[in-house]
Design an enzyme around this catalytic site. Sequence first.
Site, PDB file in Angstrom:
ATOM      1  N   CYS A  11       4.195   1.218  -4.667  1.00 47.48           N
ATOM      2  CA  CYS A  11       3.904   0.403  -5.849  1.00 47.48           C
ATOM      3  C   CYS A  11       4.495  -0.993  -5.679  1.00 47.48           C
ATOM      4  O   CYS A  11       5.453  -1.188  -4.929  1.00 47.48           O
ATOM      5  CB  CYS A  11       4.474   1.049  -7.107  1.00 47.48           C
ATOM      6  SG  CYS A  11       3.660   2.594  -7.597  1.00 47.48           S
ATOM      7  N   ASP A  31     -20.701  -2.849  -1.863  1.00 44.96           N
ATOM      8  CA  ASP A  31     -19.316  -2.452  -2.133  1.00 44.96           C
ATOM      9  C   ASP A  31     -18.596  -2.376  -0.790  1.00 44.96           C
ATOM     10  O   ASP A  31     -18.309  -1.294  -0.274  1.00 44.96           O
ATOM     11  CB  ASP A  31     -19.305  -1.092  -2.850  1.00 44.96           C
ATOM     12  CG  ASP A  31     -17.911  -0.652  -3.257  1.00 44.96           C
ATOM     13  OD1 ASP A  31     -16.948  -1.423  -3.052  1.00 44.96           O
ATOM     14  OD2 ASP A  31     -17.765   0.472  -3.776  1.00 44.96           O
ATOM     15  N   CYS A  49      10.530   3.069  -1.866  1.00 48.54           N
ATOM     16  CA  CYS A  49       9.122   3.404  -1.661  1.00 48.54           C
ATOM     17  C   CYS A  49       8.244   2.156  -1.720  1.00 48.54           C
ATOM     18  O   CYS A  49       8.405   1.314  -2.618  1.00 48.54           O
ATOM     19  CB  CYS A  49       8.674   4.417  -2.708  1.00 48.54           C
ATOM     20  SG  CYS A  49       6.927   4.872  -2.583  1.00 48.54           S
ATOM     21  N   CYS A  64       5.621  11.735  -7.749  1.00 50.20           N
ATOM     22  CA  CYS A  64       5.012  10.405  -7.682  1.00 50.20           C
ATOM     23  C   CYS A  64       4.363  10.156  -9.033  1.00 50.20           C
ATOM     24  O   CYS A  64       3.288  10.697  -9.313  1.00 50.20           O
ATOM     25  CB  CYS A  64       3.991  10.333  -6.554  1.00 50.20           C
ATOM     26  SG  CYS A  64       3.149   8.729  -6.445  1.00 50.20           S
ATOM     27  N   CYS A  78     -12.748  -4.825  -3.689  1.00 53.40           N
ATOM     28  CA  CYS A  78     -11.386  -4.308  -3.868  1.00 53.40           C
ATOM     29  C   CYS A  78     -10.339  -5.297  -3.388  1.00 53.40           C
ATOM     30  O   CYS A  78      -9.137  -5.002  -3.457  1.00 53.40           O
ATOM     31  CB  CYS A  78     -11.223  -2.967  -3.148  1.00 53.40           C
ATOM     32  SG  CYS A  78     -11.520  -3.038  -1.369  1.00 53.40           S
ATOM     33  N   TYR A  86     -23.071  -0.303   1.908  1.00 55.61           N
ATOM     34  CA  TYR A  86     -21.796   0.416   1.881  1.00 55.61           C
ATOM     35  C   TYR A  86     -21.868   1.443   0.748  1.00 55.61           C
ATOM     36  O   TYR A  86     -21.030   1.493  -0.148  1.00 55.61           O
ATOM     37  CB  TYR A  86     -20.615  -0.530   1.678  1.00 55.61           C
ATOM     38  CG  TYR A  86     -20.645  -1.780   2.535  1.00 55.61           C
ATOM     39  CD1 TYR A  86     -20.101  -1.788   3.816  1.00 55.61           C
ATOM     40  CD2 TYR A  86     -21.224  -2.963   2.057  1.00 55.61           C
ATOM     41  CE1 TYR A  86     -20.123  -2.942   4.599  1.00 55.61           C
ATOM     42  CE2 TYR A  86     -21.256  -4.116   2.821  1.00 55.61           C
ATOM     43  CZ  TYR A  86     -20.705  -4.103   4.097  1.00 55.61           C
ATOM     44  OH  TYR A  86     -20.731  -5.242   4.874  1.00 55.61           O
ATOM     45  N   GLU A  92     -25.008   3.361   4.812  1.00 59.18           N
ATOM     46  CA  GLU A  92     -23.626   3.844   4.816  1.00 59.18           C
ATOM     47  C   GLU A  92     -23.285   4.339   6.223  1.00 59.18           C
ATOM     48  O   GLU A  92     -24.103   5.009   6.871  1.00 59.18           O
ATOM     49  CB  GLU A  92     -23.459   4.977   3.793  1.00 59.18           C
ATOM     50  CG  GLU A  92     -22.190   5.790   3.903  1.00 59.18           C
ATOM     51  CD  GLU A  92     -20.930   4.968   3.778  1.00 59.18           C
ATOM     52  OE1 GLU A  92     -19.986   5.222   4.553  1.00 59.18           O
ATOM     53  OE2 GLU A  92     -20.875   4.064   2.906  1.00 59.18           O
ATOM     54  N   CYS A 144       9.646   5.023 -11.979  1.00 59.50           N
ATOM     55  CA  CYS A 144       9.936   5.822 -10.782  1.00 59.50           C
ATOM     56  C   CYS A 144      11.309   5.441 -10.245  1.00 59.50           C
ATOM     57  O   CYS A 144      11.600   4.244 -10.062  1.00 59.50           O
ATOM     58  CB  CYS A 144       8.872   5.583  -9.723  1.00 59.50           C
ATOM     59  SG  CYS A 144       9.173   6.483  -8.181  1.00 59.50           S
ATOM     60  N   GLN A 150     -13.975   6.986  -5.841  1.00 51.37           N
ATOM     61  CA  GLN A 150     -13.023   6.157  -6.551  1.00 51.37           C
ATOM     62  C   GLN A 150     -11.745   6.943  -6.880  1.00 51.37           C
ATOM     63  O   GLN A 150     -11.808   8.103  -7.275  1.00 51.37           O
ATOM     64  CB  GLN A 150     -13.648   5.610  -7.835  1.00 51.37           C
ATOM     65  CG  GLN A 150     -14.762   4.607  -7.584  1.00 51.37           C
ATOM     66  CD  GLN A 150     -14.268   3.315  -6.962  1.00 51.37           C
ATOM     67  OE1 GLN A 150     -13.090   2.973  -7.039  1.00 51.37           O
ATOM     68  NE2 GLN A 150     -15.181   2.587  -6.330  1.00 51.37           N
TER      69      GLN A 150
END
Length: 393
Positions: free
Chosen positions: A85, A324, A82, A159, A351, A257, A281, A74, A228
């Site tokens: 990333c 999760d 940016c 992108c 995550c 979750y 949830e 990129c 996801q």
Amino acid sequence: MGDWTGRELDLEVGAVAHGGHCVARAEGRVVFVRHALPGERVRARVTEDTGKSFCRADAVEVLEASPDRVQPPCPVAGPGLCGGCDWQHASPEAQRRLKAHVVAEQLERLAGLSWPVEVEPLADSPLRWRSRARFVTGGDGRPGLRALRSHDVIALEDCPITLEGAAAAGLDRRARPGTEFEVTQDARSTVHVAEIRPGGRPRQLQGGVAVERAAGRTWRVAAHGFWQVHPAAAETFAAVVAEWAAAPSGGRVWDLYAGAGLFASVLAEQVGADGQVLAIESGRRAVRDGQSTLADLPQLRWRVGRVERIVSTVEPRADVVVLDPPRKGAGAAVVGAIAAAGPERVVYVACDPAALARDVATFDGHGYRLRALRAFDAFPMTQHVECIALLER
């Protein structure tokens, strides 16, 4: 000592750290350096100095390059540009090694565990994987992404990590400054776009209900709700959860979750008609989507609300628990409630490696040990990594 902001330093770059940067030292201070790789020698410009024992800097010139360094795909992936990333300047294999190091380091530092980690790719290419993105317009009305730790918008023509349809739908627009365009490209390649004006509510410009496929089902979910981001992630994670949960026929299982019920669906199949799955949830739209998609599973029961509030009010017995949690992790209260339910196995989808390590340490205090861990490169080119951990009593 003075403010180092704007100062240039010649640095020997050390190990990668959690957060998309590497660690260097100068005059007794820690310098967190972006756009560098371990083992490199760089000239770095300090971008932020709050007067503490550390400062932040960007590598503006590479004096001695790592063999893992590549040309970023990129044109706006670089110092001051940016912030979307973190690792475009590293080969895909090196990116996964860096992430593996971070996961292992967090487990050792926060949970006292020495654990070998390998980050697995979800696809052959690290590009064109992001199915959901949010672009924002700058002062000239052109959409882009913000610079790191800044409100400045870097206008984009494309992108490269975003699916082509979603990128085009979000970037080929003009609007008043500060307008956001939320885009989603679903499993049918249908693109959904919502506009969010400053101070306003989201307005759906096209689409609105995404069709996704995973765990042997077709899901109709809110286009901009939780699903996801990597197209291969939902199917992969559901398979790992199914394997490790191994919920007994007729058993009782919690899915915390739960989102729209991806993991609850495979757990319900395992426990069968005589079992029970409790899905908790907080997102009402996600629950409605899950109830609609999974209406054929009477053994699945939903509770709407915050997990930390509800989990202490349900019958404290479960054979297996799957969770999760958001990036901050589950926390001591939720971990304690899970342990009190006495499950044989806990499958934890994470995550954030630091949050995972903190919760693994808390589980350990309740008698649950880490038995297996898989890590996935679900967010190539970025610092983020998805882990699935199996804990057993």
